[in-house]
Design an enzyme around this catalytic site. Structure first.
Site, PDB file in Angstrom:
ATOM      1  N   ASP A 299       1.087  -1.116  -0.018  1.00  0.00           N
ATOM      2  CA  ASP A 299       0.072   0.003  -0.102  1.00  0.00           C
ATOM      3  C   ASP A 299       1.010   1.230   0.112  1.00  0.00           C
ATOM      4  O   ASP A 299       2.114   1.126   0.123  1.00  0.00           O
ATOM      5  CB  ASP A 299      -0.939   0.016   1.258  1.00  0.00           C
ATOM      6  CG  ASP A 299      -2.154   1.037   0.967  1.00  0.00           C
ATOM      7  OD1 ASP A 299      -2.385   1.609  -0.035  1.00  0.00           O
ATOM      8  OD2 ASP A 299      -3.242   0.664   1.653  1.00  0.00           O
TER       9      ASP A 299
HETATM   10  C1  NOJ Z   1      -3.827   3.833   0.255  1.00  0.00           C
HETATM   11  C2  NOJ Z   1      -5.190   2.973   0.617  1.00  0.00           C
HETATM   12  O1  NOJ Z   1      -5.052   2.435   1.831  1.00  0.00           O
HETATM   13  C3  NOJ Z   1      -5.434   2.125  -0.737  1.00  0.00           C
HETATM   14  O2  NOJ Z   1      -6.860   1.570  -0.664  1.00  0.00           O
HETATM   15  C4  NOJ Z   1      -5.253   2.700  -2.153  1.00  0.00           C
HETATM   16  O3  NOJ Z   1      -5.473   1.933  -3.170  1.00  0.00           O
HETATM   17  C5  NOJ Z   1      -4.111   3.494  -2.026  1.00  0.00           C
HETATM   18  N1  NOJ Z   1      -3.817   4.288  -0.915  1.00  0.00           N
HETATM   19  C6  NOJ Z   1      -3.720   4.126  -3.427  1.00  0.00           C
HETATM   20  O4  NOJ Z   1      -4.411   5.347  -3.598  1.00  0.00           O
END
Ligand code: NOJ
Length: 759
Positions: A299
């Protein structure tokens, strides 16, 4: 020009392959596709790559056109020009993506195309109800279709990969991200996960990834992100292995069964080891037990966060832990691009690990057809002709109506009949609101576009005898005496008060946890003033989570939960209010009576001192002194404008042999005067296990349309596999013994209870 260069690379790679040159490390790689020809092509390209270029493939950067986390200081342009970028997210439009793809393909040594990603969570331009709301439709075909449409729109705008579906089980409505998943139940969550993966990817066959109307899906956040302690985002998940395996992991595994191409590691710590560095999760379970062959992305700065988690000394150490655990791509953290080469040189990371990760990423690019034509998704005309097609908008409107859950409807206050000469006072912060209706993660949606409830009502009730008046009454956070008085004045002059209230879209989604999940004080003040008027009140709630509606349940006549419904919100909800659509939504998350009860979920354990419901306040029981233990509105619950009954529930046998099957039949009837749809739910309870078992578990459901007065026979079947769980030895099997079974209208409906035994 670019295409020519491309063809020459592949030709070169394949000719090298034919000449017998093999990749630098010996491969025991098992591809996602299982197609030997593709594996050969991947290896041929890999064989041309330097270590740095391979690490570049494992690096993802954010174009920062839409920021979804802390902005990283690194400008990735220099990496892009050196061919050291595997993937970019948050870059949008055919034109914008083309510019970057051209650099990768035409200006770099090997010209390997970039994989473009985006958070297409509940629609790209046509925004559908927030995922948890949509799951309340219990309509898997519809759920699959909206994912398909989202993929088609996104792919037409040049994208290859969505960071969805979010399949995290959520039991805590304080956690803002409950809006993104499918609620609290592993069985339903698994079915929805599959539907969404199949929708995005065009089915379960990897060949459909090549279609230009599909995208790679990403099951996230692996794992147990939804178990964040106290509902605080990014918080620790501390849970037993059997809860992890029985409750939290099934939807991720279901995504694998639907052949999901990628996973995203979750931010959280799982029992002491952050998921991003959790070898047991990423390698042993995901690859070992489930045989996953796509790739895992971290993530957003999830690898860097291993430092504040306290398991890595610095970013370099974090990169080592993450890659060795099985996280193949670094989302925007720049740890791989900066440190992996050194780590390989120091023999802290093997070259084989790098090769395998690169292969997995390259294979996806092959499957998307990017090596044949890196520009194949880039067609302005296709984008123009695809985005927000009328058919997509119609599906969105239907999805809004099917997602809405009627929580209360005393004296059949709803629907408001079009032919009734009623004066209806339209009131509330959300009545004319558009800005919030897309909810969080609105893709490329336009916050000004959603149809407000006010507009929807005007349209749906055009030419009807109903007369509307309007006063805002309050904003989401402020009620002045003037605004409340205006609302009270029109309310006094009406036959029915229709109030729309709820949450700002920013109060749910990522990093948006709350400790108080009641309607804002200002909104409750307005409701209290309206209550004094003494006219019947119907309340529509737009929110990203289950709220504590105890006061409203006591004081308001009808409550319709509309979630964040997206582009067509006002139309779909007005369809329900008018009775053009008879609500069929059923909750996928329990509504608590107060935050003190949280987490409250239906598939709880019995405890050694369960409450005796004939004497709920009996002493020394697992209960509260100041509140019932039950949910205000339980999982599976939702009303309709008609009534239903379930009768004649029968089993074809009461003993299931190993490998056998039990067939359950039931008669379902629409006992009212309106056509409607019933979600019939099958629950079981395993009475004695090697580990304690939930008091109920959903094992089947069917949504059936029934005309007024109509009855139908429905059938469920249960096999040994349906009764399996992870027991004391952490193997998955069904244990012999007695089971209870219910065919029910919701999780607290015990009317039709039977028993059977597994031999
Ligand atoms: C953080 C989030 O937790 C995730 O779900 C998302 O896909 C990413 N950022 C990218 O934006």
């Amino acid at each position: 020009m670019a295409k020519l260069k491309f063809i020459s690379i592949i030709a070169l790679a394949l000719s090298l392959f034919k000449c017998g040159r093999t990749p630098s490390s010996s491969s025991n790689w098992n591809s996602f596709s299982g197609d030997k020809n593709i594996e050969r092509k991947v290896d041929s390209v890999l064989n041309l790559m330097t270590l740095e270029e391979k690490i570049g493939q494992m690096s993802q950067f954010s174009a920062n056109w839409s920021v979804t986390g802390p902005v990283m200081p690194d400008d990735f342009q220099p990496y892009l020009e050196k061919g050291l970028v595997g993937s970019i997210f948050n870059a949008v439009t055919v034109e914008g993506i083309r510019k970057m793809q051209e650099i990768a393909v035409e200006k770099t040594r090997l010209g390997i195309p970039i994989l473009f990603a985006y958070d297409v969570i509940h629609g790209y331009k046509t925004i559908f109800p927030m995922p948890m709301g949509e799951a309340c439709s219990w309509n898997l075909e519809l759920i699959k279709r909206t994912a398909q449409i989202a993929a088609e729109e996104a792919a037409s705008d040049g994208l290859h990969w969505t960071f969805a579906p979010m399949v995290d089980i959520s039991r805590d409505p304080r956690w803002g991200r409950v809006m993104e998943g499918a609620g609290e139940d592993p069985f339903l969550g698994s079915a929805v996960a599959k539907a969404r993966v199949e929708g995005f990817q065009g089915g379960t066959d990897w060949r459909s990834l090549k279609e230009t109307n599909t995208v790679l899906a990403c099951a996230k956040h692996f794992a147990a992100y939804g178990a964040a302690e106290s509902g605080r985002d990014y918080n620790t998940a501390e849970l037993s292995e059997h809860t992890l395996r029985n409750i939290y992991l099934p939807p991720y595994e279901a995504a694998k069964e639907a052949n999901v191409a990628t996973y995203m590691a979750s931010f959280n710590d799982v029992n002491g080891i952050p998921a991003t560095a959790n070898k047991w999760l990423m390698s042993d379970i995901l690859r070992g037990e489930w045989n996953f062959k796509g790739f895992v992305v971290s993530d957003y700065t999830g690898i860097n966060e291993l430092v504040p988690h306290g398991v890595a000394e610095n970013d370099k150490h974090a990169a080592q832990l993450a890659v060795n655990a099985g996280t193949e791509m670094d989302m925007t953290g720049s740890t791989y691009i900066k440190y992996l080469k050194q780590l390989v040189e120091e023999e802290k990371v093997s070259e084989k690990t790098i090769d395998d990760a690169t292969r997995r990423i390259l294979e996806m690019k092959f499957l998307l057809g990017l090596f044949e034509d890196p520009y194949r998704y880039l067609d302005e005309n296709r984008a123009k002709n695809t985005i927000q097609k009328p058919e997509f908008m119609q599906t969105a409107r239907k999805a809004v109506a099917e997602s809405a859950v009627l929580l209360k409807n005393d004296n059949n206050l709803l629907p408001i009949r079009k032919d009734s000469p009623k004066k209806v006072a339209l009131i509330g912060a959300m009545m004319k609101d558009s800005i919030n209706l897309n909810g969080e993660w609105q893709g490329r949606g336009d916050r000004n576009q959603p149809v407000s409830l006010f507009k929807g009502l005007q349209e749906v009730f055009r030419n009807s005898s109903v007369q509307f008046s309007y006063a805002q009454g309050c904003t989401l956070t402020e009620a002045t005496s003037k605004s409340v008085n205006e609302a009270v004045t029109i309310a006094k002059n009406s036959d029915l008060i229709l109030v729309a209230l709820g949450e700002d879209f920013n109060w749910s989604g990522e990093a948006a946890s709350l400790t108080d999940i009641r309607l804002h004080t200002a909104q409750r003040e307005l409701l209290k003033a309206l209550k004094q008027v003494g006219k019947p009140i119907a309340l529509v709630i737009f929110s990203g989570r289950p709220l504590d509606l105890s006061w409203e349940n006591e004081n308001i006549d009808a409550i319709l939960q509309a979630w964040f419904p997206g582009t067509q919100g006002g139309y779909g909800i007005a369809d329900v209010i008018a009775g053009d659509y008879n609500p069929s939504g059923r909750l996928v998350m329990s509504f608590p009576r107060n935050v003190g009860q949280i987490p409250v979920y239906y598939n709880q354990k019995n405890t050694g001192r369960p409450v005796n419901f004939d004497n709920p306040q009996g002493d020394y029981r697992s209960k509260y002194e100041d509140s019932p233990i039950t949910a205000l509105y339980p999982f599976g619950y939702g009303l309709s404008y008609t009534t239903f009954s379930i009768s004649d529930v029968k089993l074809d046998k009461t003993v299931m042999e190993r490998g056998g099957k039990i067939t359950i039949t039931a008669k379902i009837s629409n006992t009212g005067n309106t056509d409607g749809e019933l979600v019939t739910q099958l629950y079981v309870r395993d009475l004695v296990g090697s580990v304690t078992r939930p008091v109920k578990e959903l094992k089947g459901f069917q949504k059936t349309a029934l005309k007024a007065g109509e009855s139908k026979q429905i059938q469920f079947s249960l096999t040994e596999k349906d009764l399996e769980f992870y027991g004391i030895d952490m193997t998955r099997k069904a244990e012999s013994g007695k089971f209870k079974l219910w065919v029910a209208q919701h999780s607290a409906d015990n009317a039709n209870e039977l028993e059977f035994e597994l031999k």
